[in-house]
Design an enzyme around this catalytic site. Structure first.
Site, PDB file in Angstrom:
ATOM      1  N   ARG A   1     -10.020 -11.383   2.116  1.00 50.27           N
ATOM      2  CA  ARG A   1     -11.008 -12.547   1.614  1.00 50.27           C
ATOM      3  C   ARG A   1     -10.190 -13.957   1.641  1.00 50.27           C
ATOM      4  O   ARG A   1     -10.995 -15.054   2.129  1.00 50.27           O
ATOM      5  CB  ARG A   1     -11.319 -12.198   0.225  1.00 50.27           C
ATOM      6  CG  ARG A   1     -10.157 -12.177  -0.751  1.00 50.27           C
ATOM      7  CD  ARG A   1     -10.593 -11.312  -2.288  1.00 50.27           C
ATOM      8  NE  ARG A   1     -10.846  -9.625  -1.873  1.00 50.27           N
ATOM      9  CZ  ARG A   1     -11.135  -8.846  -2.577  1.00 50.27           C
ATOM     10  NH1 ARG A   1     -11.240  -9.265  -4.029  1.00 50.27           N
ATOM     11  NH2 ARG A   1     -11.398  -7.630  -2.282  1.00 50.27           N
TER      12      ARG A   1
ATOM     13  N   LYS B   1       0.819  -1.153   0.009  1.00 48.86           N
ATOM     14  CA  LYS B   1      -0.182  -0.088  -0.070  1.00 48.86           C
ATOM     15  C   LYS B   1       0.879   1.306  -0.071  1.00 48.86           C
ATOM     16  O   LYS B   1       2.053   1.340   0.435  1.00 48.86           O
ATOM     17  CB  LYS B   1      -0.774   0.003   1.228  1.00 48.86           C
ATOM     18  CG  LYS B   1      -1.788  -0.958   1.179  1.00 48.86           C
ATOM     19  CD  LYS B   1      -2.967  -0.973   2.548  1.00 48.86           C
ATOM     20  CE  LYS B   1      -3.950  -1.952   2.645  1.00 48.86           C
ATOM     21  NZ  LYS B   1      -4.853  -1.566   1.701  1.00 48.86           N
TER      22      LYS B   1
HETATM   23  N1  BES Z   1      -8.147  -3.703   4.395  1.00 47.44           N
HETATM   24  C1  BES Z   1      -8.178  -3.564   3.234  1.00 47.44           C
HETATM   25  C2  BES Z   1      -9.632  -2.502   2.767  1.00 47.44           C
HETATM   26  C3  BES Z   1      -9.434  -1.230   3.124  1.00 47.44           C
HETATM   27  C4  BES Z   1      -8.981  -0.401   2.111  1.00 47.44           C
HETATM   28  C5  BES Z   1     -10.135  -0.772   4.161  1.00 47.44           C
HETATM   29  C6  BES Z   1      -9.230   0.815   2.447  1.00 47.44           C
HETATM   30  C7  BES Z   1     -10.132   0.563   4.250  1.00 47.44           C
HETATM   31  C8  BES Z   1      -9.366   1.403   3.408  1.00 47.44           C
HETATM   32  C9  BES Z   1      -8.281  -4.722   2.498  1.00 47.44           C
HETATM   33  O1  BES Z   1      -7.400  -5.555   2.698  1.00 47.44           O
HETATM   34  C10 BES Z   1      -7.773  -4.252   0.987  1.00 47.44           C
HETATM   35  O2  BES Z   1      -6.538  -3.672   0.761  1.00 47.44           O
HETATM   36  N2  BES Z   1      -8.367  -4.186  -0.104  1.00 47.44           N
HETATM   37  C11 BES Z   1      -8.098  -3.991  -1.276  1.00 47.44           C
HETATM   38  C12 BES Z   1      -8.707  -5.142  -2.333  1.00 47.44           C
HETATM   39  C13 BES Z   1      -8.319  -4.565  -3.715  1.00 47.44           C
HETATM   40  C14 BES Z   1      -6.691  -4.985  -3.825  1.00 47.44           C
HETATM   41  C15 BES Z   1      -8.927  -5.601  -4.795  1.00 47.44           C
HETATM   42  C16 BES Z   1      -8.893  -2.567  -1.624  1.00 47.44           C
HETATM   43  O3  BES Z   1      -9.821  -2.230  -1.382  1.00 47.44           O
HETATM   44  O4  BES Z   1      -8.196  -1.868  -2.207  1.00 47.44           O
HETATM   45 ZN    ZN Z   2      -5.479  -5.490   2.094  1.00 49.16          ZN
END
Ligand code: BES
Ligand code: ZN
Ligand code: ZN
Length: 496
Positions: A351, A277
């Site tokens: 997931r 990230k």
């Molecule tokens: N923990 C995050 C979800 C999240 C993202 C919560 C931003 C709050 C703010 C999750 O594990 C994640 O990173 N999801 C990705 C999925 C994508 C790679 C398909 C996302 O939502 O960007």
């Molecule tokens: Zn994530």
């Protein structure tokens, strides 16, 4: 914070601050407030008529040394239009009163419920609002400059209201409010102070204290059970994963009765893994275990409220780190169910761990499943921090969860999960892939992935990525973890 009930007439309550609420427009100085108005020689009516006491939502008006009352102060909080007044508003009003008085260094208060007609439910909502408002996120400040705490709060009702009902409602509110604050306490912990092992210890300690069954699976048991999806996320970290299983099993549960499974995502820190990230805002990813913490809070409340059905919480816990052994985009993993997964993005890890959590909950005999997870940024885009997203493979069960959310005053909104979303996660090399090829519908795509592991079991997925954390403080709540989903899930278990 101490919470008690005071059955004296409001005018005689000797307290640093007596707090209650007024409505907008109709100048209703009725119910419990009528007696106070009379005691003060009509002062409230005059304030209302002059417009100073407007009743606008959450506007606070303070009267010092109110004549005729034993209380040193009278605080009136605006409750908005009377026809819109509900449990959610009462929670906010009570919470606002507490935080407003606390800011003035008041350490003891009495909150006066006005109308008697909503007795138990009103007392419950007010008690919840007061407890939730007493929470703060400044755990690790060594010098609490604003070292102000509300030490004790009493709840009082209008004269003639059935005291036993009010007390019972207050007691339920206390149990649920404290459970929700337990969840918030866990979510607020930074990841260096809440690793998967520490979360498991905290869950175990809570379960033992509350007389719940508890089992913690370590990395060896997890491997023996072939939870390959969970392990694939955990392998990037030197911290080993855990699966926390907490069980509430009532003696009176009938054979053939439903068994509710609560599966909570507990990524104690989500760096994204190799699909790392951006650094800006990454610190917030300590809250990526809010789903798991909500399940622990729910179990804590249920241990005291004792529903008729068996409830099992399954909480897969891990870090998502880009260590030397981390999984890489394109890797193929086998979930506990036997399905193969192509991991195209290591940041779609929630997931993966939930896939094995769901499979394990089914193996433990759960007939109905609810999962809660900070799963996608896409749900934040769709619903902001206002509503949690709700997905299902069973409309009837979803309706029950939504009804619980309404009763609990937690905003949740149904989101689509058509079969077509399944096509978006077809993989060329494996059974499914963990992200879609395209850009849209991220929250539904995440839910479609989870659905692959539920098979025929009625299941509801709560995406709480937007609602589990408050970025700005509110008059009734601190900035930080919200403890969302606890109240809804408690209501669901109590009514299943
Ligand atoms: N923990 C995050 C979800 C999240 C993202 C919560 C931003 C709050 C703010 C999750 O594990 C994640 O990173 N999801 C990705 C999925 C994508 C790679 C398909 C996302 O939502 O960007
Ligand atoms: Zn994530
Ligand atoms: Zn995550």
């Amino acid at each position: 914070m101490q919470l008690s009930f005071d059955s004296q007439p409001a005018g005689q309550i000797d307290t640093p601050a007596l707090a209650s609420y007024v409505f907008e427009k109709d100048n209703r100085i009725e119910g419990a407030l009528a007696a106070i108005d009379q005691a003060t020689g009509g002062r409230l009516k005059r304030l209302a008529e002059s417009g100073e006491l407007s009743g606008k939502p959450l506007e606070a008006t303070l009267v010092h040394d109110p004549p005729g009352l034993a209380a040193e102060r009278l605080l009136l909080v605006g409750a908005g239009k009377p026809d819109k007044f509900d449990g959610a508003m009462l929670r906010k009003v009570a919470g606002t009163a507490l935080r407003w008085l606390r800011a003035k260094s008041v350490t003891r208060m009495t909150f006066l419920l006005r109308e008697g007609e909503r007795n138990a439910a009103g007392a419950e909502a007010a008690a919840e609002g007061l407890l939730l408002a007493s929470f703060d996120s400044d755990f690790y400040k060594t010098e609490k400059k604003n070292n102000k705490a509300m030490e004790s709060v009493a709840l009082a009702g209008p004269e003639g209201a059935p005291v036993e009902d009010l007390k019972a409602g207050m007691e339920r509110g206390r149990i649920i409010g404290e459970a929700q604050n337990f969840t918030r306490t866990l979510v607020n912990e930074p990841s260096n102070r809440l690793t998967p092992r520490i979360l498991a210890e905290r869950g175990e300690a809570m379960a033992c204290e509350c007389g719940l069954g508890v089992e913690v699976l370590d990395e060896k048991r997890i491997a023996d059970l072939k939870m390959g999806a969970l392990l694939s996320v955990a392998q990037g970290s030197i911290e080993p994963p855990r699966v926390i299983v907490v069980t509430y099993s009532p003696a009176r549960a009938k054979p053939g009765a439903p068994v509710l499974g609560l599966v909570g995502k507990a990524v104690t820190f989500d760096t994204g893994g190799i699909s790392i990230k951006p650094s800006e805002g990454m610190e917030k990813m300590k809250y990526d275990m809010a789903g798991g913490a909500a399940m622990l809070g729910t179990m804590k409340a249920l241990s005291a409220l004792k529903p008729a059905v068996k409830v099992v919480a399954v909480i897969p816990a891990t870090e998502n780190m880009p260590g030397g052994k981390a999984q890489k985009p394109g890797d193929v993993q086998f979930a506990m169910s036997g399905k193969s997964i192509e991991v195209l993005n290591t940041d779609a890890e929630g997931r993966l761990i939930l896939a094995d959590g769901i499979t394990y909950a089914k193996k433990l005999g759960c007939t109905h499943l609810v999962d809660a997870a900070t799963l996608t940024g896409a749900i934040v885009v769709a619903l902001a921090n206002i509503n949690a997203g709700v997905f299902t493979n069973n409309q009837e069960f979803e309706e029950r969860v939504l009804a619980s959310a309404r009763r609990a005053g937690e905003k949740m909104w149904p989101m689509p999960l058509d079969d077509e979303y399944r096509d978006m996660i077809k993989s060329t090399i494996a059974d499914i892939q963990n992200i879609s090829g395209g850009r849209g519908g991220g929250a539904s795509v995440g839910a479609a992935f989870l659905r692959e592991f539920t098979e025929d079991t009625p299941w509801v997925h709560l995406d709480i990525a937007g609602t589990a954390w408050l970025d700005e403080q509110k008059p009734w709540a601190a900035k930080g973890p919200t403890g969302v989903a606890v109240r809804t899930l408690v209501d669901l278990a109590m009514n299943l």
